[in-house]
Design a protein around this motif. Structure first.
Motif, PDB file in Angstrom:
ATOM      1  N   LEU A 192       2.208   3.019   3.167  1.00  0.00           N
ATOM      2  CA  LEU A 192       1.348   3.206   4.335  1.00  0.00           C
ATOM      3  C   LEU A 192       1.827   2.283   5.448  1.00  0.00           C
ATOM      4  CD1 LEU A 192      -2.281   3.342   2.874  1.00  0.00           C
ATOM      5  CD2 LEU A 192      -0.629   5.191   3.149  1.00  0.00           C
ATOM      6  N   GLU A 213      -2.087   2.545   9.463  1.00  0.00           N
ATOM      7  CA  GLU A 213      -2.855   3.370   8.533  1.00  0.00           C
ATOM      8  C   GLU A 213      -3.766   2.516   7.660  1.00  0.00           C
ATOM      9  OE1 GLU A 213       0.128   7.197   7.858  1.00  0.00           O
ATOM     10  OE2 GLU A 213       0.456   5.347   6.714  1.00  0.00           O
ATOM     11  N   VAL A 214      -3.259   1.378   7.193  1.00  0.00           N
ATOM     12  CA  VAL A 214      -4.086   0.468   6.384  1.00  0.00           C
ATOM     13  C   VAL A 214      -5.280  -0.005   7.205  1.00  0.00           C
ATOM     14  CG1 VAL A 214      -4.161  -1.752   5.190  1.00  0.00           C
ATOM     15  CG2 VAL A 214      -2.148  -0.280   4.953  1.00  0.00           C
ATOM     16  N   LYS A 215      -5.016  -0.369   8.465  1.00  0.00           N
ATOM     17  CA  LYS A 215      -6.088  -0.822   9.357  1.00  0.00           C
ATOM     18  C   LYS A 215      -7.115   0.285   9.587  1.00  0.00           C
ATOM     19  CE  LYS A 215      -6.798  -2.953  13.909  1.00  0.00           C
ATOM     20  NZ  LYS A 215      -6.123  -3.425  15.148  1.00  0.00           N
ATOM     21  N   TYR A 232       0.854  -1.189   0.000  1.00  0.00           N
ATOM     22  CA  TYR A 232       0.000   0.000   0.000  1.00  0.00           C
ATOM     23  C   TYR A 232       0.892   1.243   0.000  1.00  0.00           C
ATOM     24  CZ  TYR A 232      -2.895  -3.741   1.883  1.00  0.00           C
ATOM     25  OH  TYR A 232      -3.525  -4.942   2.079  1.00  0.00           O
ATOM     26  N   LEU A 271      -3.721   6.916  -3.674  1.00  0.00           N
ATOM     27  CA  LEU A 271      -3.245   5.658  -3.112  1.00  0.00           C
ATOM     28  C   LEU A 271      -3.056   4.632  -4.216  1.00  0.00           C
ATOM     29  CD1 LEU A 271      -5.573   5.362   0.029  1.00  0.00           C
ATOM     30  CD2 LEU A 271      -3.347   6.483  -0.161  1.00  0.00           C
ATOM     31  N   PRO A 283       1.142  -0.291   8.612  1.00  0.00           N
ATOM     32  CA  PRO A 283       0.070  -1.255   8.890  1.00  0.00           C
ATOM     33  C   PRO A 283      -1.096  -0.621   9.646  1.00  0.00           C
ATOM     34  CG  PRO A 283       2.195  -2.280   9.281  1.00  0.00           C
ATOM     35  CD  PRO A 283       2.463  -0.820   9.018  1.00  0.00           C
ATOM     36  N   ASP A 302      -3.777  -4.750  -3.778  1.00  0.00           N
ATOM     37  CA  ASP A 302      -4.843  -5.407  -3.012  1.00  0.00           C
ATOM     38  C   ASP A 302      -6.200  -4.948  -3.558  1.00  0.00           C
ATOM     39  OD1 ASP A 302      -6.717  -6.275  -1.153  1.00  0.00           O
ATOM     40  OD2 ASP A 302      -5.458  -5.831   0.578  1.00  0.00           O
ATOM     41  N   THR A 360      -2.028   0.307  -4.775  1.00  0.00           N
ATOM     42  CA  THR A 360      -1.945  -0.977  -4.087  1.00  0.00           C
ATOM     43  C   THR A 360      -2.014  -2.108  -5.094  1.00  0.00           C
ATOM     44  OG1 THR A 360      -2.937  -2.312  -2.304  1.00  0.00           O
ATOM     45  CG2 THR A 360      -4.448  -1.186  -3.786  1.00  0.00           C
ATOM     46  N   ARG A 369      -9.273   0.758   6.425  1.00  0.00           N
ATOM     47  CA  ARG A 369     -10.253  -0.335   6.340  1.00  0.00           C
ATOM     48  C   ARG A 369     -11.407  -0.090   7.311  1.00  0.00           C
ATOM     49  NH1 ARG A 369      -8.694  -4.853   3.524  1.00  0.00           N
ATOM     50  NH2 ARG A 369      -6.463  -5.228   3.282  1.00  0.00           N
ATOM     51  N   PHE A 403      -8.997  -4.241  -0.922  1.00  0.00           N
ATOM     52  CA  PHE A 403      -8.810  -2.963  -0.233  1.00  0.00           C
ATOM     53  C   PHE A 403      -9.251  -1.811  -1.134  1.00  0.00           C
ATOM     54  CE2 PHE A 403      -5.956   0.650   0.842  1.00  0.00           C
ATOM     55  CZ  PHE A 403      -6.298   0.826   2.170  1.00  0.00           C
TER      56      PHE A 403
END
Length: 246
Positions: free
Chosen positions: A229, A233-235, A66, A114, A231, A118, A116, A238, A121
């Motif tokens: 990013l 920030e990703v959380k 990410y 952003l 972890p 994923d 990614t 989400r 996501f």
């Protein structure tokens, strides 16, 4: 069955080639194989070691990554351009994964975008039922009264699109240059959303930057710079998208 098993459509979506919904349809249409066996049931699960084919093409196994890029003006939010202009992935030096942009920023708009690999996501953030706030700062021609901007929250019909903002704030005005700086918050993003809206009410945009996306800001980045990013920030992203549902 182990804890490492995941639903097939989720694995396909995470690879970035399509959304989970489209992956489900591809399974139903008989376009997915696991270990060379055709799979047509949506409940099917697979392990990381399984060989998966989608429409005859082996699925590449990549760890999800990410990135946030401070996109400069004059850059295309795409993976290729037939006019040979700069694209967003040109700024991700050393990134070997097959990343793609989440949504778009207009060619002449700068700020946060952003990227990614994923797909799940990406689709979570882009899905219309998830209203993740995005904050823009616009330099516009003219000096609007607050009363002239109230219509922005109600919405303006432009070419069959209803364009509106969550909130707005006049940050500064310059009567000598006849320009204003306005902060605008959106939770959706139609094509040239802010530019079309502001032009419609008589205050065309001269310059536009996306300064915030959910919890993410441009702090610490210069134009053209990118960073992964964290972890956390990703959380957070989400969580925001999952909690805010129309």
């Amino acid at each position: 069955m182990t804890n490492s098993l995941e639903r097939l459509q989720k694995i396909i979506a995470q690879s970035g080639i399509t959304s989970r919904r489209k992956a489900e349809q591809m399974i139903l249409d008989g376009k997915v194989k696991v270990n060379n066996k055709l799979v047509t049931e949506l409940g099917t699960k697979a392990a990381p070691t399984d060989e998966i084919e989608v429409d005859g093409v082996p699925l590449q196994k990549e760890a999800p990554v990410y990135y946030m890029l401070y996109k400069p003006q004059g850059v295309i939010s795409s993976l290729k351009d037939d006019k040979n202009r700069k694209i967003v992935t040109d700024f991700l030096e050393g990134v070997t994964e097959r990343v793609f942009p989440i949504g778009r920023l207009d060619y002449n708009t700068s700020g946060i975008i952003l990227l990614t690999n994923d797909g799940e996501f990406a689709n979570l953030l882009m899905h219309p039922k998830h209203e993740v706030n995005k904050v823009y700062v616009a330099k516009v021609s003219g000096i609007p009264e607050k009363s002239e901007l109230t219509i922005l929250r109600k919405g303006i019909k432009v070419e069959n699109d209803l364009l509106r903002v969550v909130s707005y704030k006049i940050l500064s005005t310059d009567k000598t240059k006849n320009v204003s700086i306005i902060e605008l918050t959106l939770n959706e993003g139609k094509n040239r959303h802010i530019r079309r809206m502001m032009e419609q009410i008589g205050f065309p945009v001269k310059k536009l930057k996306r300064e915030r996306y959910g919890v993410l800001t441009l702090q610490g980045l210069k134009s053209g710079e990118a960073r992964p990013l964290t972890p956390h920030e990703v959380k957070q992203m989400r969580h925001i998208a999952s909690e805010i549902v129309k």
